[in-house]
Write a protein that holds these residues in place. Sequence first.
Motif, PDB file in Angstrom:
ATOM      1  N   GLY A  21     -64.815  20.121  47.476  1.00 20.58           N
ATOM      2  CA  GLY A  21     -63.861  19.297  48.215  1.00 20.58           C
ATOM      3  C   GLY A  21     -62.918  20.088  49.101  1.00 20.58           C
ATOM      4  N   LEU A  22     -63.264  21.327  49.442  1.00 22.20           N
ATOM      5  CA  LEU A  22     -62.381  22.157  50.272  1.00 22.20           C
ATOM      6  C   LEU A  22     -62.061  21.472  51.587  1.00 22.20           C
ATOM      7  CD1 LEU A  22     -60.970  24.857  51.041  1.00 22.20           C
ATOM      8  CD2 LEU A  22     -63.204  25.614  51.922  1.00 22.20           C
ATOM      9  N   GLN A  23     -63.055  20.874  52.221  1.00 21.23           N
ATOM     10  CA  GLN A  23     -62.815  20.319  53.546  1.00 21.23           C
ATOM     11  C   GLN A  23     -61.798  19.176  53.511  1.00 21.23           C
ATOM     12  OE1 GLN A  23     -66.338  19.847  55.869  1.00 21.23           O
ATOM     13  NE2 GLN A  23     -65.087  20.058  57.694  1.00 21.23           N
ATOM     14  N   ALA A  24     -61.825  18.363  52.472  1.00 20.07           N
ATOM     15  CA  ALA A  24     -60.845  17.284  52.355  1.00 20.07           C
ATOM     16  C   ALA A  24     -59.435  17.847  52.226  1.00 20.07           C
ATOM     17  CB  ALA A  24     -61.175  16.399  51.159  1.00 20.07           C
ATOM     18  N   ARG A  25     -59.303  18.949  51.487  1.00 16.30           N
ATOM     19  CA  ARG A  25     -57.968  19.555  51.337  1.00 16.30           C
ATOM     20  C   ARG A  25     -57.509  20.202  52.648  1.00 16.30           C
ATOM     21  NH1 ARG A  25     -60.705  20.657  46.675  1.00 16.30           N
ATOM     22  NH2 ARG A  25     -61.074  22.867  47.100  1.00 16.30           N
ATOM     23  N   LEU A  26     -58.441  20.782  53.399  1.00 15.93           N
ATOM     24  CA  LEU A  26     -58.086  21.316  54.710  1.00 15.93           C
ATOM     25  C   LEU A  26     -57.637  20.192  55.648  1.00 15.93           C
ATOM     26  CD1 LEU A  26     -60.935  23.923  55.299  1.00 15.93           C
ATOM     27  CD2 LEU A  26     -58.538  24.417  54.803  1.00 15.93           C
ATOM     28  N   ASP A  27     -58.331  19.056  55.594  1.00 10.79           N
ATOM     29  CA  ASP A  27     -57.941  17.922  56.425  1.00 10.79           C
ATOM     30  C   ASP A  27     -56.521  17.465  56.091  1.00 10.79           C
ATOM     31  OD1 ASP A  27     -60.405  17.953  57.624  1.00 10.79           O
ATOM     32  OD2 ASP A  27     -61.207  16.243  56.509  1.00 10.79           O
ATOM     33  N   ALA A  28     -56.194  17.413  54.811  1.00 13.00           N
ATOM     34  CA  ALA A  28     -54.854  16.977  54.402  1.00 13.00           C
ATOM     35  C   ALA A  28     -53.797  17.952  54.903  1.00 13.00           C
ATOM     36  CB  ALA A  28     -54.789  16.847  52.883  1.00 13.00           C
ATOM     37  N   ALA A  29     -54.079  19.245  54.790  1.00 13.33           N
ATOM     38  CA  ALA A  29     -53.134  20.250  55.296  1.00 13.33           C
ATOM     39  C   ALA A  29     -52.989  20.140  56.803  1.00 13.33           C
ATOM     40  CB  ALA A  29     -53.595  21.653  54.887  1.00 13.33           C
ATOM     41  N   GLY A  44     -52.364  28.408  55.657  1.00  8.72           N
ATOM     42  CA  GLY A  44     -52.891  28.952  54.418  1.00  8.72           C
ATOM     43  C   GLY A  44     -51.887  28.924  53.288  1.00  8.72           C
ATOM     44  N   ASP A  45     -50.590  28.971  53.633  1.00  9.33           N
ATOM     45  CA  ASP A  45     -49.570  28.949  52.582  1.00  9.33           C
ATOM     46  C   ASP A  45     -49.462  27.581  51.915  1.00  9.33           C
ATOM     47  OD1 ASP A  45     -48.533  27.684  54.802  1.00  9.33           O
ATOM     48  OD2 ASP A  45     -46.578  28.681  54.714  1.00  9.33           O
ATOM     49  N   GLN A  46     -50.106  26.553  52.483  1.00 11.98           N
ATOM     50  CA  GLN A  46     -50.103  25.233  51.863  1.00 11.98           C
ATOM     51  C   GLN A  46     -51.279  25.039  50.904  1.00 11.98           C
ATOM     52  OE1 GLN A  46     -49.607  21.947  54.653  1.00 11.98           O
ATOM     53  NE2 GLN A  46     -48.834  23.359  56.198  1.00 11.98           N
ATOM     54  N   LEU A  47     -52.188  26.007  50.885  1.00  9.42           N
ATOM     55  CA  LEU A  47     -53.387  25.906  50.052  1.00  9.42           C
ATOM     56  C   LEU A  47     -53.230  26.740  48.795  1.00  9.42           C
ATOM     57  CD1 LEU A  47     -55.967  26.371  52.939  1.00  9.42           C
ATOM     58  CD2 LEU A  47     -55.251  24.206  51.901  1.00  9.42           C
ATOM     59  N   GLU A  80     -57.132  29.807  45.239  1.00  4.30           N
ATOM     60  CA  GLU A  80     -58.589  29.706  45.190  1.00  4.30           C
ATOM     61  C   GLU A  80     -59.159  29.246  46.528  1.00  4.30           C
ATOM     62  OE1 GLU A  80     -62.148  27.735  42.446  1.00  4.30           O
ATOM     63  OE2 GLU A  80     -60.080  27.003  42.253  1.00  4.30           O
ATOM     64  N   ASP A  81     -58.489  28.300  47.178  1.00  5.56           N
ATOM     65  CA  ASP A  81     -58.966  27.845  48.481  1.00  5.56           C
ATOM     66  C   ASP A  81     -58.820  28.939  49.533  1.00  5.56           C
ATOM     67  OD1 ASP A  81     -59.765  25.380  47.613  1.00  5.56           O
ATOM     68  OD2 ASP A  81     -57.947  24.329  48.244  1.00  5.56           O
ATOM     69  N   VAL A  82     -57.740  29.701  49.473  1.00  6.12           N
ATOM     70  CA  VAL A  82     -57.569  30.808  50.419  1.00  6.12           C
ATOM     71  C   VAL A  82     -58.670  31.844  50.214  1.00  6.12           C
ATOM     72  CG1 VAL A  82     -56.066  32.702  51.136  1.00  6.12           C
ATOM     73  CG2 VAL A  82     -55.087  30.436  50.642  1.00  6.12           C
ATOM     74  N   SER A  83     -59.010  32.103  48.956  1.00  7.19           N
ATOM     75  CA  SER A  83     -60.092  33.035  48.663  1.00  7.19           C
ATOM     76  C   SER A  83     -61.425  32.522  49.212  1.00  7.19           C
ATOM     77  CB  SER A  83     -60.196  33.259  47.151  1.00  7.19           C
ATOM     78  OG  SER A  83     -61.295  34.093  46.835  1.00  7.19           O
ATOM     79  N   THR A  84     -61.650  31.215  49.087  1.00  4.51           N
ATOM     80  CA  THR A  84     -62.878  30.627  49.616  1.00  4.51           C
ATOM     81  C   THR A  84     -62.935  30.753  51.138  1.00  4.51           C
ATOM     82  OG1 THR A  84     -62.975  29.048  47.790  1.00  4.51           O
ATOM     83  CG2 THR A  84     -64.248  28.519  49.754  1.00  4.51           C
ATOM     84  N   LEU A  85     -61.810  30.500  51.808  1.00  8.37           N
ATOM     85  CA  LEU A  85     -61.764  30.650  53.259  1.00  8.37           C
ATOM     86  C   LEU A  85     -62.030  32.087  53.670  1.00  8.37           C
ATOM     87  CD1 LEU A  85     -58.710  28.403  54.183  1.00  8.37           C
ATOM     88  CD2 LEU A  85     -61.099  28.015  54.812  1.00  8.37           C
TER      89      LEU A  85
END
Length: 326
Positions: A206-214, A281-284, A287-292
Amino acid sequence: MSSHDHPVPGHLPPNPPRPRGPGHHHPSHAGQDGAAIDWEVLGPHLERGAEIQTPLYEQAAAWLRQLLGPDAPDGSDGGPVPVRRILDVGSGPGVVSCLLARAFPDAEVCAVDATEALLDRARARAERLGLADRIHTHCAEVPHGLDPLGGADLIWSSKALHHVGDQRGAVAALAGHLRPGGLLAVCEGGLAPRFLPRDIGIGRPGLQARLDAAAEDWFADMRAALPDATDALEDWPAFLANAGLRTPCTRSFLLDLPAPLADDARHYIQANLGRATEEYGDQLDPEDVSTLTRLTDPHDPAGITRRPDAFLLSAQTVHTARALEP
């Protein structure tokens, strides 16, 4: 054509957001954090993004020809309009300016942007494509720098007006430059691009959904910080009607680039993911930053440039309306 201007994966437009002064749609040389932006260096990335979206823009141009031509759909008024002059407001490096010149071969096209380095690219592109005699440029900010431009039969603006605090007023300013029967086309909205499956095998699904929210939070903050920002419902057809235009039409156009993606699209998404990390990136979570970090690593087998499952699917929405005939 354009500017949307988000350097984020939730919005993959030709141009990134540009900082503004009073009444400016995207001036000059500093980002939201005050860091300098070298538009000449960024120009190739913006041009590549617009080129990747060429199939979508060609669909939109064909629709505009239909709206202005003898085969206009029921409900349009005034009949065919000879298109002799086009304004591309927020043109960036001029990719869509050139597409419009080809779609309307009898028209002069004026590419309008607030960044001279991008207009340099527009002029160079027109020269390469043999269109230099029909494509001109004008360095101006929206809406207050448009007065010297005169009238046009078609005005196109993509992903630029949401960088103006008073979007309703910006639409009215553009409408004021339409010749009788002319068409204003505003490309705003659509669907956030998708480019990876929900579960990509690394990190939390679900990374993309969290990126969309940010990205949405980033966009809301950007809008709130604009000079003269108005808290208005973003109803673009209503903005067109309020500007005195008639026969509104709205249509969305799809960009569908299936896996496996070509290298140019992969590198474009990679660059946007990198800029997204910088912007919010500071809003993620870590783990998501590591994935990016892995997705943007050109040497990682899980990176966007090497994945067999990367694709690009998005939609852009165009809102149009016409000026009254005399």
